[in-house]
Design a protein around this motif. Structure first.
Motif, PDB file in Angstrom:
ATOM      1  N   GLN A  82       0.795  -1.244  -0.057  1.00 18.94           N
ATOM      2  CA  GLN A  82      -0.068   0.080  -0.106  1.00 18.94           C
ATOM      3  C   GLN A  82       0.707   1.166   0.050  1.00 18.94           C
ATOM      4  O   GLN A  82       1.819   1.285   0.591  1.00 18.94           O
TER       5      GLN A  82
ATOM      6  N   ILE B  85      -4.532  -0.012  14.671  1.00 17.79           N
ATOM      7  CA  ILE B  85      -3.380   0.087  14.014  1.00 17.79           C
ATOM      8  C   ILE B  85      -3.369   1.758  13.678  1.00 17.79           C
ATOM      9  O   ILE B  85      -4.204   2.254  14.055  1.00 17.79           O
ATOM     10  N   ASP B  86      -2.151   1.827  13.126  1.00 17.28           N
ATOM     11  CA  ASP B  86      -1.742   3.281  12.649  1.00 17.28           C
ATOM     12  C   ASP B  86      -2.125   4.451  13.565  1.00 17.28           C
ATOM     13  O   ASP B  86      -3.079   5.267  13.814  1.00 17.28           O
TER      14      ASP B  86
ATOM     15  N   LYS C 204       6.185  -0.484   7.820  1.00 18.32           N
ATOM     16  CA  LYS C 204       5.560   0.900   7.420  1.00 18.32           C
ATOM     17  C   LYS C 204       6.670   1.829   7.381  1.00 18.32           C
ATOM     18  O   LYS C 204       7.299   2.080   8.338  1.00 18.32           O
TER      19      LYS C 204
ATOM     20  N   LEU D 142       3.688   0.801   2.987  1.00 19.99           N
ATOM     21  CA  LEU D 142       3.470  -0.569   3.675  1.00 19.99           C
ATOM     22  C   LEU D 142       4.039  -1.716   2.734  1.00 19.99           C
ATOM     23  O   LEU D 142       3.624  -1.672   1.452  1.00 19.99           O
TER      24      LEU D 142
ATOM     25  N   SER E 207     -10.702   2.113   8.778  1.00 20.68           N
ATOM     26  CA  SER E 207      -9.502   1.343   8.044  1.00 20.68           C
ATOM     27  C   SER E 207      -8.456   1.191   9.030  1.00 20.68           C
ATOM     28  O   SER E 207      -7.137   0.495   8.475  1.00 20.68           O
ATOM     29  N   ASN E 208      -8.357   1.932  10.047  1.00 23.42           N
ATOM     30  CA  ASN E 208      -7.396   1.402  11.132  1.00 23.42           C
ATOM     31  C   ASN E 208      -7.797   0.563  11.984  1.00 23.42           C
ATOM     32  O   ASN E 208      -7.358   0.638  13.420  1.00 23.42           O
TER      33      ASN E 208
ATOM     34  N   GLU F 144       4.590  -7.057  13.342  1.00 23.88           N
ATOM     35  CA  GLU F 144       3.781  -8.377  13.000  1.00 23.88           C
ATOM     36  C   GLU F 144       2.734  -7.891  11.856  1.00 23.88           C
ATOM     37  O   GLU F 144       1.904  -6.790  11.799  1.00 23.88           O
TER      38      GLU F 144
ATOM     39  N   ILE G 294      -0.659  -8.875  10.314  1.00 21.78           N
ATOM     40  CA  ILE G 294      -1.916  -9.405  11.119  1.00 21.78           C
ATOM     41  C   ILE G 294      -2.297 -10.367   9.871  1.00 21.78           C
ATOM     42  O   ILE G 294      -3.036  -9.559   8.959  1.00 21.78           O
TER      43      ILE G 294
ATOM     44  N   THR H 216      -9.807  -5.109   6.704  1.00 18.55           N
ATOM     45  CA  THR H 216     -10.274  -3.812   7.564  1.00 18.55           C
ATOM     46  C   THR H 216     -11.487  -3.924   7.864  1.00 18.55           C
ATOM     47  O   THR H 216     -12.276  -4.456   7.304  1.00 18.55           O
TER      48      THR H 216
HETATM   49  N1  LIG Z   1       0.472  -4.872  10.788  1.00 18.23           N
HETATM   50  C1  LIG Z   1      -0.436  -5.058   9.718  1.00 18.23           C
HETATM   51  N2  LIG Z   1      -1.031  -6.080   9.437  1.00 18.23           N
HETATM   52  C2  LIG Z   1      -1.926  -6.296   8.248  1.00 18.23           C
HETATM   53  N3  LIG Z   1      -2.116  -5.364   7.564  1.00 18.23           N
HETATM   54  C3  LIG Z   1      -1.749  -3.966   7.868  1.00 18.23           C
HETATM   55  C4  LIG Z   1      -0.859  -3.799   9.116  1.00 18.23           C
HETATM   56  N4  LIG Z   1      -0.560  -2.466   9.005  1.00 18.23           N
HETATM   57  C5  LIG Z   1      -1.346  -1.909   8.314  1.00 18.23           C
HETATM   58  N5  LIG Z   1      -1.795  -2.843   7.284  1.00 18.23           N
HETATM   59  C6  LIG Z   1      -2.777  -2.375   6.324  1.00 18.23           C
HETATM   60  O1  LIG Z   1      -1.999  -1.366   5.601  1.00 18.23           O
HETATM   61  C7  LIG Z   1      -3.076  -0.128   5.762  1.00 18.23           C
HETATM   62  C8  LIG Z   1      -2.411   1.230   5.919  1.00 18.23           C
HETATM   63  O2  LIG Z   1      -1.747   1.179   7.031  1.00 18.23           O
HETATM   64  P1  LIG Z   1      -1.737   2.328   8.403  1.00 18.23           P
HETATM   65  O3  LIG Z   1      -0.815   2.096   9.053  1.00 18.23           O
HETATM   66  O4  LIG Z   1      -3.283   2.608   8.572  1.00 18.23           O
HETATM   67  O5  LIG Z   1      -1.110   3.501   7.326  1.00 18.23           O
HETATM   68  P2  LIG Z   1      -1.734   4.862   6.692  1.00 18.23           P
HETATM   69  O6  LIG Z   1      -0.946   5.815   7.527  1.00 18.23           O
HETATM   70  O7  LIG Z   1      -1.212   4.925   5.260  1.00 18.23           O
HETATM   71  O8  LIG Z   1      -3.262   4.877   6.842  1.00 18.23           O
HETATM   72  C9  LIG Z   1      -4.049  -0.406   6.808  1.00 18.23           C
HETATM   73  O9  LIG Z   1      -5.385   0.004   6.336  1.00 18.23           O
HETATM   74  C10 LIG Z   1      -4.190  -2.174   6.688  1.00 18.23           C
HETATM   75  O10 LIG Z   1      -5.073  -2.529   5.507  1.00 18.23           O
END
Ligand SMILES: Nc1ncnc2c1ncn2[C@@H]1O[C@H](COP(=O)(O)OP(=O)(O)O)[C@@H](O)[C@H]1O
Ligand SMILES: [Mg+2]
Length: 243
Positions: A26, A171-172, A46, A33, A154-155, A100, A102, A107
């Motif tokens: 992403q 997350i995030d 990230k 990511l 989404s987070n 890690e 996940i 989401t």
């Molecule tokens: N540890 C993780 N395991 C699985 N998917 C993740 C993880 N961290 C992020 N993602 C995926 O990546 C996307 C973007 O990550 P995020 O930390 O929200 O960054 P941003 O600041 O770009 O929104 C999340 O919405 C999720 O789909």
């Protein structure tokens, strides 16, 4: 090969190895990511990139603070039993957090959209356990003075179900802070309300459930946070009316 050199630090060698097999999953506005592996474990990298409109020194320091804040909040959540990805490593040089991955998760945003599409009649009913779990997690998070700063569907990752109870991973945390002000907690909930209702129309009942379980979990502050949430909503409405 140059990276076999004894003067080449082991951590750098490790990073080189991880970087060799990672895949971009992403590209966001602030971070990329990648998925890969870390010592054989599924890993998510990230990587925050620099903003060209910012002064380089200021940019470096802001990015570094964001990373420290994000990692600190994730660890703090885990200490209090709130699921977040395990942090494997931080590399300030490349502005990256190795955490890690996940696996087999989606989401909450995707899950709500899928449910609404698949069960247009009773989607909200089916989604009640998700809303209840979100309420509990946020109540616990706020009672420990962790303010997320960017609560959207989404987070939140839905990892699976245990005894009909959803397992949700937050997350995030890049915009998070530690704060015991009811005002900031009210704003946190307001951000989620706006995100939920604008992304998933017709989910007002779900947000009510979030608040119900939030209040039951963060009993001590519930009344005050709800009062602040109402104030923030009023301000929001006034702003839309003015233009
Ligand atoms: N540890 C993780 N395991 C699985 N998917 C993740 C993880 N961290 C992020 N993602 C995926 O990546 C996307 C973007 O990550 P995020 O930390 O929200 O960054 P941003 O600041 O770009 O929104 C999340 O919405 C999720 O789909
Ligand atoms: Mg995000």
């Amino acid at each position: 090969m140059w990276w076999w050199s004894p003067r080449y630090p082991f951590s750098q060698y490790l990073i080189t190895l991880i970087e060799m097999d990672r895949k971009l999953v992403q590209q966001g506005a602030e971070a990329r990511l990648y998925s890969g592996s870390f010592y054989g474990r599924p890993c998510m990298v990230k990587e925050r990139f620099s903003k060209s409109y910012r002064h380089p020194t200021l940019d470096k320091s802001l990015t570094s603070q964001r990373i420290k804040g994000e990692v600190r909040a994730m660890l703090r959540c885990r200490t209090h039993g709130i699921p977040t990805p395990t942090v494997y490593m931080v590399d300030q040089e490349s502005s990256s957090i190795y955490m890690e991955l996940i696996e087999d998760s989606m989401t909450v945003r995707q899950h709500i959209a899928d449910t609404q599409q698949q069960y247009p009649e009773d989607a909200v009913e089916r989604l009640q356990p998700i809303a209840a779990e979100i309420g509990k997690l946020l109540g616990k998070m706020h009672s420990n003075n962790i303010v997320h700063g960017d609560l959207t569907t989404s987070n939140m990752l839905l990892k699976g179900w245990v005894d009909e109870r959803p397992v949700i991973v937050l997350i995030d945390f890049g915009l998070s802070h530690f704060e015991n002000l009811a005002e900031d907690k009210g704003v946190d909930l307001y951000v989620l309300e706006r995100a939920l209702l604008s992304t998933h129309p017709g989910t007002e009942d779900l947000f009510d459930t979030v608040l119900k379980y939030y209040s039951a979990t963060n009993k001590k502050e519930a009344v005050e946070v709800m009062k602040k949430l109402e104030e923030v909503r009023m301000r929001g409405r006034k702003r839309t009316m003015v233009g």
